[in-house]
Design an enzyme around this catalytic site. Structure first.
Site, PDB file in Angstrom:
ATOM      1  N   ASP A  94       0.818  -1.207   0.000  1.00  0.00           N
ATOM      2  CA  ASP A  94       0.000   0.000   0.000  1.00  0.00           C
ATOM      3  C   ASP A  94       0.854   1.261   0.000  1.00  0.00           C
ATOM      4  O   ASP A  94       1.963   1.277   0.533  1.00  0.00           O
ATOM      5  CB  ASP A  94      -0.890   0.039   1.247  1.00  0.00           C
ATOM      6  CG  ASP A  94      -2.005  -0.990   1.225  1.00  0.00           C
ATOM      7  OD1 ASP A  94      -2.067  -1.789   0.267  1.00  0.00           O
ATOM      8  OD2 ASP A  94      -2.808  -0.998   2.168  1.00  0.00           O
ATOM      9  N   ASP A  95       0.310   2.317  -0.569  1.00  0.00           N
ATOM     10  CA  ASP A  95       0.753   3.712  -0.393  1.00  0.00           C
ATOM     11  C   ASP A  95       1.786   4.208  -1.392  1.00  0.00           C
ATOM     12  O   ASP A  95       2.128   5.390  -1.361  1.00  0.00           O
ATOM     13  CB  ASP A  95       1.284   3.980   1.020  1.00  0.00           C
ATOM     14  CG  ASP A  95       0.221   3.774   2.092  1.00  0.00           C
ATOM     15  OD1 ASP A  95      -0.951   3.556   1.730  1.00  0.00           O
ATOM     16  OD2 ASP A  95       0.567   3.827   3.286  1.00  0.00           O
ATOM     17  N   HIS A 154      -6.104   2.933  -4.344  1.00  0.00           N
ATOM     18  CA  HIS A 154      -5.995   3.212  -2.908  1.00  0.00           C
ATOM     19  C   HIS A 154      -6.410   4.656  -2.614  1.00  0.00           C
ATOM     20  O   HIS A 154      -5.942   5.256  -1.654  1.00  0.00           O
ATOM     21  CB  HIS A 154      -4.554   2.954  -2.446  1.00  0.00           C
ATOM     22  CG  HIS A 154      -4.397   2.689  -0.978  1.00  0.00           C
ATOM     23  ND1 HIS A 154      -5.222   1.850  -0.261  1.00  0.00           N
ATOM     24  CD2 HIS A 154      -3.483   3.163  -0.076  1.00  0.00           C
ATOM     25  CE1 HIS A 154      -4.835   1.806   1.000  1.00  0.00           C
ATOM     26  NE2 HIS A 154      -3.790   2.606   1.147  1.00  0.00           N
ATOM     27  N   HIS A 175      -5.380   9.142  -0.195  1.00  0.00           N
ATOM     28  CA  HIS A 175      -5.350   8.290   0.997  1.00  0.00           C
ATOM     29  C   HIS A 175      -6.424   8.719   2.006  1.00  0.00           C
ATOM     30  O   HIS A 175      -6.159   8.920   3.190  1.00  0.00           O
ATOM     31  CB  HIS A 175      -3.965   8.332   1.656  1.00  0.00           C
ATOM     32  CG  HIS A 175      -3.660   7.135   2.510  1.00  0.00           C
ATOM     33  ND1 HIS A 175      -3.723   7.161   3.885  1.00  0.00           N
ATOM     34  CD2 HIS A 175      -3.300   5.868   2.183  1.00  0.00           C
ATOM     35  CE1 HIS A 175      -3.405   5.974   4.369  1.00  0.00           C
ATOM     36  NE2 HIS A 175      -3.147   5.163   3.350  1.00  0.00           N
ATOM     37  N   HIS A 179       3.828  -2.112   3.211  1.00  0.00           N
ATOM     38  CA  HIS A 179       3.708  -0.741   2.709  1.00  0.00           C
ATOM     39  C   HIS A 179       5.002  -0.316   2.021  1.00  0.00           C
ATOM     40  O   HIS A 179       6.076  -0.395   2.640  1.00  0.00           O
ATOM     41  CB  HIS A 179       3.398   0.235   3.847  1.00  0.00           C
ATOM     42  CG  HIS A 179       2.075  -0.009   4.499  1.00  0.00           C
ATOM     43  ND1 HIS A 179       1.875  -1.021   5.410  1.00  0.00           N
ATOM     44  CD2 HIS A 179       0.880   0.618   4.343  1.00  0.00           C
ATOM     45  CE1 HIS A 179       0.614  -1.011   5.805  1.00  0.00           C
ATOM     46  NE2 HIS A 179      -0.013  -0.031   5.183  1.00  0.00           N
TER      47      HIS A 179
END
Length: 208
Positions: A35-36, A86, A90, A176
């Site tokens: 993620d991210d 995503h 965020h 992440h």
């Protein structure tokens, strides 16, 4: 230390059965997700590490990071991993009104410039109304195992130990590719891959 579970308990999965928490399989397969990103250096480290173990993964990208780092995003696309949404900024669904949240979701999809039906809500937080407003073919991807790599109070050895302990066949595991997770990620990821590779596991992208 932050308060969170390194795994998703059965009662949570039962409360939200339409979300995807793990993949039902009898094969030795783990579904790694990141993620991210994309983020310079960190995402590149992940790609190099995955490649050394012939592992595939799914990357849930933040649209704003895709715009900031297009060259890193191109590397992701050319590495034949899977891409998921995503949101663009965020957004925490519990703190966002539905119209704003959905606009942010669609803006991310436009930025990705590819068709994907995979969506992970940031922080795993999305309201029932927001989920109902997503396109009908959207798969909301949660997780079976949360590595905790984002937790700077968590020692890297414990991060690895917890991640290994809760992983089983079909687990969807969250790491992440972010600066915040860098220290734990750099220690944990190669050792995690090495451990499960030695046990005969494969690492695959999430099915569409």
């Amino acid at each position: 230390m932050k308060s969170y579970l390194h795994y998703s308990p059965f009662w949570l999965k039962a409360l939200f059965p339409k979300y995807h928490w793990r993949i039902n399989t009898k094969e030795k397969v783990v579904y790694l997700t990141f993620d991210d990103g994309p983020i310079p250096e960190v995402t590149e480290f992940v790609l190099e590490t995955l490649n050394s173990y012939q592992a595939k993964a799914t990357f849930f990208c933040i649209g704003d990071n895709v715009n900031k780092h297009p060259d890193i995003y191109k590397k992701l696309l050319h590495s034949f991993h899977r891409i998921g949404n995503h949101t663009y900024n965020h957004l925490n669904g519990w703190k966002s009104d539905s119209d704003t949240y959905l606009e942010n979701y669609h803006l991310c999809n436009e930025t990705l410039k590819i068709k994907t039906n995979l969506f992970r809500p940031p922080h795993g937080r999305i309201t029932k109304q927001q989920a109902q407003l997503l396109p009908p073919d959207t798969k909301v991807i949660m997780w079976d195992v949360l590595s905790g790599d984002f937790d700077n109070d968590l020692h890297c050895e414990k991060c690895l130990k917890k991640s290994i302990a809760h992983t089983k066949r079909g687990s969807i595991v969250v790491f992440h590719d972010s600066l915040k997770a860098k220290n734990n990620l750099y220690y944990t990821l190669p050792r995690y891959l090495d451990h499960f590779s030695s046990l005969g596991y494969r690492f695959e992208t999430l099915p569409c």
